[in-house]
Enzyme design. Structure first.
Site, mmCIF file in Angstrom:
data_model
loop_
_atom_site.group_PDB
_atom_site.id
_atom_site.type_symbol
_atom_site.label_atom_id
_atom_site.label_comp_id
_atom_site.label_asym_id
_atom_site.label_seq_id
_atom_site.Cartn_x
_atom_site.Cartn_y
_atom_site.Cartn_z
ATOM 1 N N TRP A 143 0.871 -1.187 0.000
ATOM 2 C CA TRP A 143 0.000 0.000 0.000
ATOM 3 C C TRP A 143 0.906 1.236 0.000
ATOM 4 C CZ3 TRP A 143 -1.914 2.741 4.828
ATOM 5 C CH2 TRP A 143 -2.950 3.637 4.539
ATOM 6 N N ASP A 224 -0.601 -5.217 9.363
ATOM 7 C CA ASP A 224 -1.610 -4.256 8.940
ATOM 8 C C ASP A 224 -2.842 -5.058 8.523
ATOM 9 O OD1 ASP A 224 -3.107 -2.165 8.088
ATOM 10 O OD2 ASP A 224 -1.687 -1.417 6.597
ATOM 11 N N LYS A 260 -13.332 -0.760 5.760
ATOM 12 C CA LYS A 260 -13.871 -1.633 4.710
ATOM 13 C C LYS A 260 -14.911 -2.591 5.269
ATOM 14 C CE LYS A 260 -9.925 -0.133 2.988
ATOM 15 N NZ LYS A 260 -9.619 0.728 1.883
HETATM 16 C C1 LMR Z 1 -6.841 1.738 -1.180
HETATM 17 O O1 LMR Z 1 -5.712 1.233 -1.199
HETATM 18 O O2 LMR Z 1 -7.507 1.953 -2.205
HETATM 19 C C2 LMR Z 1 -7.468 2.095 0.134
HETATM 20 O O3 LMR Z 1 -6.744 1.540 1.177
HETATM 21 C C3 LMR Z 1 -7.721 3.531 0.275
HETATM 22 C C4 LMR Z 1 -6.522 4.319 0.722
HETATM 23 O O4 LMR Z 1 -6.626 5.051 1.710
HETATM 24 O O5 LMR Z 1 -5.474 4.254 0.088
#
Ligand code: LMR
Length: 420
Positions: A143, A224, A260
């Protein structure tokens, strides 16, 4: 009258260069500005129903009514650590109600500004107090915000291999090799389930091997967990990796998001957990917990003073009521099930079109995302020629697909792949 002009700023470009736009939120804005009736939003990881609309979970609506009708509810400050009825259930949700860590008072749970706030609190704590190898290892890819959050607190970041481009599955030997090669006492960030962005998770056997290497190297695991309930539709199964590590006696950190799985995106409901290892001397464990807790509270107070109340109250209402809890599980199965059916539909359509390449990874991957393998150029073309919006690494949010647009998306992918 015109304002008097001044010639200087204390923030010249050398001091404050232009920052890049956030790719995900930039994508969201571009999608909203697109006037095409065909447009498809596969960008941000937020659940959509089959008509492409945000879904307020029915159980959340019920909880909101209960809160609304509660004459004792008010807008007072929460304590620094947040709503206790929420954080205690949040710990049970991730660790299991019968977790030895909870029974032995080895956990600290602090309500945060969703998962991002939990990662940040953990990062800040590590930056200030960690005496091991001050470097966190992220999966490659991870992420995007992980990097930013740790860089912002000056904690060094690096990566371990994760995604195998050939199989579009897990590069397990690369992952294990890098974790083994990392200097002792490094911090290893692990996605508890439904890996973002790849949708690829280790198997139970692989988790056991990862745990062995982390123990051998005395690394510190930082989980996470943003998608509990989204990977399999089963809350306990999705917490399996975290629970295994706790059973194995690790000291670890957990960032937990309720964005989510409760659809509480904008309410920013989350939790940070610290789990102390069971030391031989229980007084020593209690001392660790007491010291760490005091510093986490201290950090929280200076960062946000105390967390926001509404989302936590909604989640708490559900988590503390057996009937609402089972209704929530049903709502989770609805979301996970619809995503799963879109995986099947997309794969079937691509295979029926004979789109060059293999598409089994669409159904092999799990959770909110699929890492399609589309290149950045193909992603660009999907956007410019077909009004399809997705992140440039080829990730799609499966929740953006529905029975009305999956065929259009499959045909768009087919055209773009063939034109390459
Ligand atoms: C995503 O990766 O789309 C979500 O976790 C939203 C975000 O805050 O990045």
């Amino acid at each position: 009258m015109a304002s008097p002009s001044v010639a200087v700023t204390s923030f010249p470009a050398e001091a404050v260069p232009q920052a890049p736009e956030d790719p995900l939120f930039g994508l969201m804005a571009a999608y909203r500005a697109d006037t095409s009736p065909d447009k498809v939003d596969l960008g941000i990881g937020a659940y959509r129903d089959n008509s492409g609309k945000p879904w307020v979970l029915p159980v959340v609506k019920k909880a909101e009514t209960i809160i609304h009708d509660d004459p004792t509810a008010n807008h007072e400050y929460l304590p620094i650590a947040g709503l206790a009825s929420f954080t205690s259930k949040a710990a049970e949700l991730i660790l299991g109600a019968d977790s030895p860590a909870i029974a032995e008072n080895r956990t600290i749970s602090i309500q945060t500004i969703s998962g991002t706030g939990a990662v940040h609190l953990g990062a800040l704590f590590l930056a200030k107090f960690y005496h091991g190898n001050r470097q966190i290892y992220f999966s490659n890819p991870t992420w995007a915000n992980h990097n930013q959050i740790f860089s912002n607190v000056n904690f060094a970041t690096t990566t371990y291999p994760y995604f195998d481009k050939q199989s579009r599955g897990l590069d397990f030997s690369g992952m294990i090799g890098a974790i083994e090669a990392a200097p002792n006492n490094s911090v290893i960030l692990l996605h508890a389930c439904a890996h973002n962005p790849t949708g690829v998770d280790p198997t139970q056997e692989q988790w056991a091997k990862i745990a062995d290497v982390i123990r051998k190297k005395r690394h510190l695991p930082f989980f996470d967990c943003a998608y509990q309930g989204f990977a399999s539709g089963d809350l306990a199964r999705d917490a399996g990796a975290v629970r295994y590590f706790v059973e194995q006696g690790f000291e670890l950190l957990i960032a937990q998001s309720f964005a989510k799985n409760f659809g509480l995106y904008g309410e920013r409901a989350g939790c940070f957990h610290f789990v102390a290892a069971p030391q031989k001397d229980t007084a020593a464990t209690a001392d660790t917990v007491s010291r760490v807790k005091s510093q986490l509270y201290f950090l929280q107070r200076s960062e946000i003073s105390n967390p926001p109340i509404f989302g936590a109250r909604v989640a708490s209402t559900v988590l503390n009521d057996a009937a609402l809890f089972s209704e929530w599980e049903e709502n989770l199965r609805t979301m996970a099930g619809r995503i799963q059916s879109m995986r099947t539909a997309l794969r079937e359509k691509l295979e029926a079109l004979g789109t060059p390449g293999t598409w089994n990874h669409i159904t092999d991957q799990i959770g909110m995302f699929s890492f399609t393998g589309l290149t950045e150029a193909q992603v660009q073309k999907l956007r410019s020629d077909f009004h399809v919006y997705m992140t440039k690494n080829g990730r799609i949010s499966m929740a953006g697909l529905n029975t009305n647009n999956v065929e259009y998306f499959a045909k768009s992918v087919d055209a773009v792949v063939r034109s390459a």
